[in-house]
Design an enzyme around this catalytic site. Structure first.
Site, mmCIF file in Angstrom:
data_model
loop_
_atom_site.group_PDB
_atom_site.id
_atom_site.type_symbol
_atom_site.label_atom_id
_atom_site.label_comp_id
_atom_site.label_asym_id
_atom_site.label_seq_id
_atom_site.Cartn_x
_atom_site.Cartn_y
_atom_site.Cartn_z
ATOM 1 N N GLY A 104 0.912 0.301 12.029
ATOM 2 C CA GLY A 104 1.841 -0.622 11.844
ATOM 3 C C GLY A 104 1.913 -1.604 12.870
ATOM 4 C CG ASP A 151 13.597 3.123 7.257
ATOM 5 O OD1 ASP A 151 14.260 2.496 6.605
ATOM 6 O OD2 ASP A 151 13.054 4.190 6.658
ATOM 7 C CG ASP A 199 1.180 1.241 5.282
ATOM 8 O OD1 ASP A 199 2.112 1.572 6.175
ATOM 9 O OD2 ASP A 199 1.025 2.274 4.498
ATOM 10 C CE LYS A 253 12.998 -1.223 5.374
ATOM 11 N NZ LYS A 253 12.347 -0.124 4.645
ATOM 12 C CG PHE A 287 8.981 -0.053 1.572
ATOM 13 C CD1 PHE A 287 9.481 1.032 2.015
ATOM 14 C CD2 PHE A 287 7.585 -0.242 1.554
ATOM 15 C CE1 PHE A 287 8.555 1.705 2.820
ATOM 16 C CE2 PHE A 287 6.715 0.234 2.172
ATOM 17 C CZ PHE A 287 7.244 1.624 3.082
ATOM 18 N NE ARG A 315 -2.071 0.286 7.452
ATOM 19 C CZ ARG A 315 -0.907 1.073 8.048
ATOM 20 N NH1 ARG A 315 -0.187 0.617 8.728
ATOM 21 N NH2 ARG A 315 -0.830 2.046 7.787
ATOM 22 C CD GLU A 369 7.627 2.281 15.504
ATOM 23 O OE1 GLU A 369 6.945 1.672 14.639
ATOM 24 O OE2 GLU A 369 8.101 3.418 15.137
ATOM 25 C CG ASP A 370 5.738 -0.849 12.036
ATOM 26 O OD1 ASP A 370 6.609 -0.071 12.655
ATOM 27 O OD2 ASP A 370 5.148 -0.418 11.071
#
Ligand code: IMP
Ligand code: MG
Length: 183
Positions: A48, A107, A163, A135, A156, A169, A103-104
């Site tokens: 990611g 969560d 992805d 998030k 999401f 992506r 990090e992308d």
């Protein structure tokens, strides 16, 4: 699927919005480390991180090393299993270095919490993190984010490296996936 349009509900962040924020994050990171002689290693969490990391690196004006790790906690579904596994490990030694994890999206926080403990055990001097998206509502473990791009709602998203079931992506922007796709 002939086009991503079929799986997308709406655009959350445009290319321009992302690029502007990434530029700012690069400046914040440069400021933070520029007067510190400790070596810096930037660790991207695959897959990611790829687009974010390549853009971010160009905005950081410091000598640094880069390396990558791959971990999995999600499989192909949109729910976290809470189990984190290392699929690809680092090639560089991190002992005595300032580590910046890229990090992308954060969560539940389980992945970052796990990485923090693993990398601390390997003798990193300090561990920092930068995440493009947060998030917040979904957090299960308290995590301190050092550099954050955007806080987003509990939906999401795909694009800009992220992805759903390995698709999306390569989108240059970030979009919300239709609930009907994963529910
Ligand atoms: P956490 O361990 O629950 O914080 O999960 C973090 C990882 O889950 C991220 O690095 C992503 O790979 C993945 N993830 C969480 N939410 C999303 C999303 O909305 N789109 C794509 N990947 C996500
Ligand atoms: Mg990830």
């Amino acid at each position: 699927m002939k086009s991503y349009k079929e799986m997308l509900e709406r655009t959350l962040l445009t290319e321009e919005e992302i690029q502007r924020r990434v530029e700012e994050l690069g400046k914040e990171i440069t400021e933070k480390f520029k007067n510190d002689d400790t070596p810096v290693i930037i660790i991207g969490i695959l897959r990611g991180c790829t687009l974010f990391m390549s853009d971010l690196l160009r905005e950081i004006d410091l000598p640094l090393e880069i390396d990558y790790m791959a971990v999995s906690s999600y499989g192909d579904s949109s729910k976290s299993s809470g189990v984190v596994r290392i699929d690809k490990d680092l090639e560089e030694d991190i002992e005595g270095k300032n580590v910046l994890i890229v990090e992308d999206i954060i969560d539940t926080g389980l992945t970052l919490d796990y990485l923090d403990r693993v990398l601390k055990n390997r003798g990193a001097k300090r561990i920092y993190n930068v995440c493009l998206l947060d998030k917040e509502e979904r957090r299960e473990i308290d995590i301190l984010i050092d550099f954050k791009g955007f806080t987003i709602p509990n939906e999401f998203v795909i694009g800009y490296g992220m992805d759903y079931a390995q698709k999306g992506r390569n989108l240059p922007y970030i979009a919300v996936v239709k609930r009907s796709v994963y529910e």
